[in-house]
Motif scaffolding. Structure first.
Motif, mmCIF file in Angstrom:
data_model
loop_
_atom_site.group_PDB
_atom_site.id
_atom_site.type_symbol
_atom_site.label_atom_id
_atom_site.label_comp_id
_atom_site.label_asym_id
_atom_site.label_seq_id
_atom_site.Cartn_x
_atom_site.Cartn_y
_atom_site.Cartn_z
ATOM 1 N N ASN A 163 -6.190 15.972 -3.365
ATOM 2 C CA ASN A 163 -6.009 15.901 -1.913
ATOM 3 C C ASN A 163 -7.199 15.221 -1.228
ATOM 4 O O ASN A 163 -8.359 15.498 -1.538
ATOM 5 N N ASN A 164 -6.880 14.330 -0.312
ATOM 6 C CA ASN A 164 -7.869 13.710 0.566
ATOM 7 C C ASN A 164 -7.811 14.460 1.893
ATOM 8 O O ASN A 164 -6.731 14.540 2.466
ATOM 9 N N PRO A 165 -8.880 15.046 2.407
ATOM 10 C CA PRO A 165 -10.281 14.862 2.027
ATOM 11 C C PRO A 165 -10.903 16.042 1.255
ATOM 12 O O PRO A 165 -12.119 16.072 1.120
ATOM 13 N N LEU A 215 4.911 13.376 -3.442
ATOM 14 C CA LEU A 215 3.624 13.738 -4.036
ATOM 15 C C LEU A 215 2.720 12.505 -4.017
ATOM 16 O O LEU A 215 2.962 11.534 -4.737
ATOM 17 N N ASP A 216 1.705 12.554 -3.178
ATOM 18 C CA ASP A 216 0.785 11.424 -3.011
ATOM 19 C C ASP A 216 -0.287 11.506 -4.096
ATOM 20 O O ASP A 216 -1.141 12.391 -4.084
ATOM 21 N N GLU A 217 -0.225 10.559 -5.025
ATOM 22 C CA GLU A 217 -1.180 10.528 -6.144
ATOM 23 C C GLU A 217 -2.126 9.332 -6.011
ATOM 24 O O GLU A 217 -2.478 8.682 -7.004
ATOM 25 N N ALA A 218 -2.594 9.068 -4.786
ATOM 26 C CA ALA A 218 -3.477 7.922 -4.562
ATOM 27 C C ALA A 218 -4.737 7.985 -5.433
ATOM 28 O O ALA A 218 -5.295 6.953 -5.796
ATOM 29 N N TYR A 219 -5.175 9.198 -5.782
ATOM 30 C CA TYR A 219 -6.419 9.367 -6.558
ATOM 31 C C TYR A 219 -6.159 9.823 -7.992
ATOM 32 O O TYR A 219 -7.041 10.373 -8.634
ATOM 33 N N MET A 220 -4.927 9.605 -8.498
ATOM 34 C CA MET A 220 -4.568 10.175 -9.812
ATOM 35 C C MET A 220 -5.472 9.680 -10.941
ATOM 36 O O MET A 220 -5.715 10.400 -11.906
ATOM 37 N N GLY A 236 0.828 -1.198 0.000
ATOM 38 C CA GLY A 236 0.000 0.000 0.000
ATOM 39 C C GLY A 236 0.865 1.251 0.000
ATOM 40 O O GLY A 236 2.056 1.201 0.309
ATOM 41 N N ALA A 237 0.246 2.389 -0.344
ATOM 42 C CA ALA A 237 0.957 3.661 -0.301
ATOM 43 C C ALA A 237 1.358 3.990 1.137
ATOM 44 O O ALA A 237 2.361 4.666 1.366
ATOM 45 N N ASP A 238 0.586 3.480 2.102
ATOM 46 C CA ASP A 238 0.921 3.734 3.509
ATOM 47 C C ASP A 238 2.323 3.235 3.854
ATOM 48 O O ASP A 238 3.045 3.881 4.609
ATOM 49 N N ARG A 244 1.715 5.901 -5.238
ATOM 50 C CA ARG A 244 0.548 5.392 -5.956
ATOM 51 C C ARG A 244 -0.028 4.197 -5.207
ATOM 52 O O ARG A 244 0.628 3.612 -4.358
ATOM 53 N N THR A 245 -1.231 3.783 -5.598
ATOM 54 C CA THR A 245 -1.867 2.649 -4.929
ATOM 55 C C THR A 245 -2.841 1.939 -5.855
ATOM 56 O O THR A 245 -3.372 2.555 -6.792
ATOM 57 N N LEU A 246 -3.085 0.664 -5.581
ATOM 58 C CA LEU A 246 -4.159 -0.067 -6.265
ATOM 59 C C LEU A 246 -5.437 -0.053 -5.423
ATOM 60 O O LEU A 246 -6.415 -0.698 -5.759
ATOM 61 N N SER A 247 -5.418 0.677 -4.280
ATOM 62 C CA SER A 247 -6.538 0.608 -3.324
ATOM 63 C C SER A 247 -7.776 1.386 -3.766
ATOM 64 O O SER A 247 -8.864 1.100 -3.297
ATOM 65 N N LYS A 248 -7.628 2.395 -4.609
ATOM 66 C CA LYS A 248 -8.751 3.278 -4.867
ATOM 67 C C LYS A 248 -9.367 2.947 -6.233
ATOM 68 O O LYS A 248 -10.280 2.151 -6.315
ATOM 69 N N ALA A 249 -8.837 3.510 -7.327
ATOM 70 C CA ALA A 249 -9.440 3.292 -8.649
ATOM 71 C C ALA A 249 -9.412 1.818 -9.052
ATOM 72 O O ALA A 249 -10.329 1.337 -9.721
ATOM 73 N N ILE A 262 -5.826 -6.151 -1.040
ATOM 74 C CA ILE A 262 -4.566 -6.888 -1.251
ATOM 75 C C ILE A 262 -3.353 -6.107 -0.757
ATOM 76 O O ILE A 262 -2.256 -6.646 -0.686
ATOM 77 N N ARG A 263 -3.502 -4.843 -0.384
ATOM 78 C CA ARG A 263 -2.408 -4.006 0.092
ATOM 79 C C ARG A 263 -1.285 -3.948 -0.933
ATOM 80 O O ARG A 263 -0.266 -4.652 -0.809
ATOM 81 N N CYS A 264 -1.468 -3.152 -1.951
ATOM 82 C CA CYS A 264 -0.430 -3.013 -2.966
ATOM 83 C C CYS A 264 -0.330 -1.564 -3.409
ATOM 84 O O CYS A 264 -1.323 -0.969 -3.842
HETATM 85 C C1 LIG Z 1 -6.112 5.776 0.722
HETATM 86 C C2 LIG Z 1 -4.919 6.671 0.718
HETATM 87 C C3 LIG Z 1 -3.607 6.182 0.893
HETATM 88 C C4 LIG Z 1 -3.329 4.778 1.323
HETATM 89 O O1 LIG Z 1 -3.387 3.893 0.328
HETATM 90 P P1 LIG Z 1 -3.015 2.364 0.569
HETATM 91 O O2 LIG Z 1 -2.330 2.021 -0.704
HETATM 92 O O3 LIG Z 1 -4.297 1.645 0.758
HETATM 93 O O4 LIG Z 1 -2.105 2.263 1.743
HETATM 94 C C5 LIG Z 1 -2.545 7.051 0.747
HETATM 95 N N1 LIG Z 1 -2.751 8.352 0.498
HETATM 96 C C6 LIG Z 1 -3.975 8.870 0.357
HETATM 97 C C7 LIG Z 1 -4.141 10.304 0.075
HETATM 98 C C8 LIG Z 1 -5.092 8.046 0.491
HETATM 99 O O5 LIG Z 1 -6.324 8.585 0.422
#
Ligand SMILES: *Cc1c(COP(=O)(O)O)cnc(C)c1O
Length: 357
Positions: free
Chosen positions: A156-158, A183-188, A80-82, A210-215, A221-223
């Motif tokens: 940006n979240n939220p 630069l956190d692009e979790a929602y790119m 995960g991005a975390d 980046r993350t596979l958690s959102k889109a 799976i935490r990736c």
């Molecule tokens: C959900 C989220 C993450 C965490 O993503 P994971 O890949 O599930 O750990 C990171 N940054 C932002 C901004 C998020 O909203």
């Protein structure tokens, strides 16, 4: 100005050689007797998982590099991005000495991850329109011991707002030679034109998360991935676990990133974007609610009178939403994730009931 990554890295990590796991030292061969693995295949799983996985599964790294349009040397796969956030802090910040800079209201894990690792947090709040306070960030960098990492989040979240490319560039300039910009692009995927991936090679102090958690709909799976120069990735490889990516995770993630998988994701993003527009239109008819921020993610933020009572009442009806009131500038603000059309409809009805329209 050039950024000397090896000078920026925490002295503890600079001296470190990565743990030499069996799989890193040698692979191939027919008789694998070097890692205390079992030679048997456990029937609890359909595939054989008796061997340790690669630290960085090659096909997955290549798949994400192709998807992101970067070189495979610029990709690190994480849980995960975390985990990317945690590894960056561990590699670049010395506990009790170093600090990171965050721009609230924003994602909460930057602070949590820093604090759990004994690293101080400097806050430079976003301006009223949720743009960056570039002057204040530059000032925070112009001190004897400036922050080592500057966390930016776009979208940006939220708040759902995006950073203008000129803002990110200004921060990259103000931090060059002193700090990494994360630069956190979790929602790119919900705002693809804003990504800085194509500019990665231009900025030696830029890291993208980046993350596979959102889109991609694979939070379970935490990736996730960190994208950055080879030098930065090398430092992160020193502090990551020897086998961070479970084999079944790599298999699923690889499939999600093939042409069919990406097409599936893009269709779902399109559907969520349409549903978000529909939800926003419905909520605009509730005069009690005030839209806050932007709509560049798979969520919307509203200022909702009696936010605590609302969130509690929704929960009693099985509808879980996120109260953001504790964040600076977001008093009485509630974040709604975009769900299925039925879930969104139930939310609209519950809100309408609560505000008595
Ligand atoms: C959900 C989220 C993450 C965490 O993503 P994971 O890949 O599930 O750990 C990171 N940054 C932002 C901004 C998020 O909203």
């Amino acid at each position: 100005m050039k950024t000397d990554i090896n000078a920026l890295v925490s002295p503890v990590v600079a001296r470190l050689t990565p743990y030499a796991s069996a799989r890193r030292i040698a692979s191939g061969g027919q008789d694998w007797l070097n890692a205390n693995e079992s030679p048997f295949v456990n029937p609890a799983a359909k595939d054989s998982f008796n061997r340790y996985p690669d630290c960085q599964p090659k096909a997955l790294v290549q798949g994400y590099a192709d998807y992101a349009g970067v070189d495979k040397q610029q990709v690190l796969t994480t849980r995960g991005a975390d985990e990317g956030i945690e590894l960056l802090i561990r590699a670049f910040c010395q506990a009790g000495t170093d600090s990171v800079l965050i721009c609230p209201p924003t994602y909460g894990m930057y602070r949590v991850s820093a604090e759990t690792q004994g690293v101080a947090v400097t806050e430079v709040p976003l301006l009223a329109d949720f743009s960056l306070d570039i002057g204040a960030i530059a000032e925070a960098m112009a001190v004897p011991c400036p922050p080592k990492l500057v966390f930016l989040c776009s979208p940006n979240n939220p708040t759902g707002t995006r950073l203008a490319s000129a803002e990110v560039q200004a921060v990259l300039r103000a931090t060059a030679g002193k700090a990494l910009v994360v630069l956190d692009e979790a929602y790119m995927e919900f705002s693809p034109d804003d990504s800085f991936a194509a500019a990665l090679s231009q900025y030696d102090n830029l890291v993208i998360l980046r993350t596979l958690s959102k889109a991609f709909a694979l939070a379970g799976i935490r990736c996730g991935f960190a994208l950055g120069s080879t030098t930065i990735i090398q430092q992160l490889l020193k502090v990551i676990a020897p086998y961070p990516v479970p084999a079944p995770v790599a298999q699923i993630a690889e499939r999600a990133l093939d042409a069919k998988g990406i097409n599936w994701m893009q269709e779902r993003v399109e559907a969520l974007n349409q549903a978000r527009t529909k939800l926003a239109e419905a909520l605009a008819r509730l005069p009690a609610l005030e839209a806050v921020g932007g709509d560049n993610g798979n969520f919307l933020l509203y200022r909702c009178p009696q936010a605590d009572a609302l969130v509690e009442q929704l929960a009693r009806q099985g509808i879980l939403v996120r109260n953001q009131s504790k964040q600076i500038g977001l008093d009485q603000c509630v974040r709604f994730s975009i769900g299925t059309p039925l879930q969104n409809q139930r939310l609209i009805e519950a809100l309408t009931r609560f505000y008595g329209n």
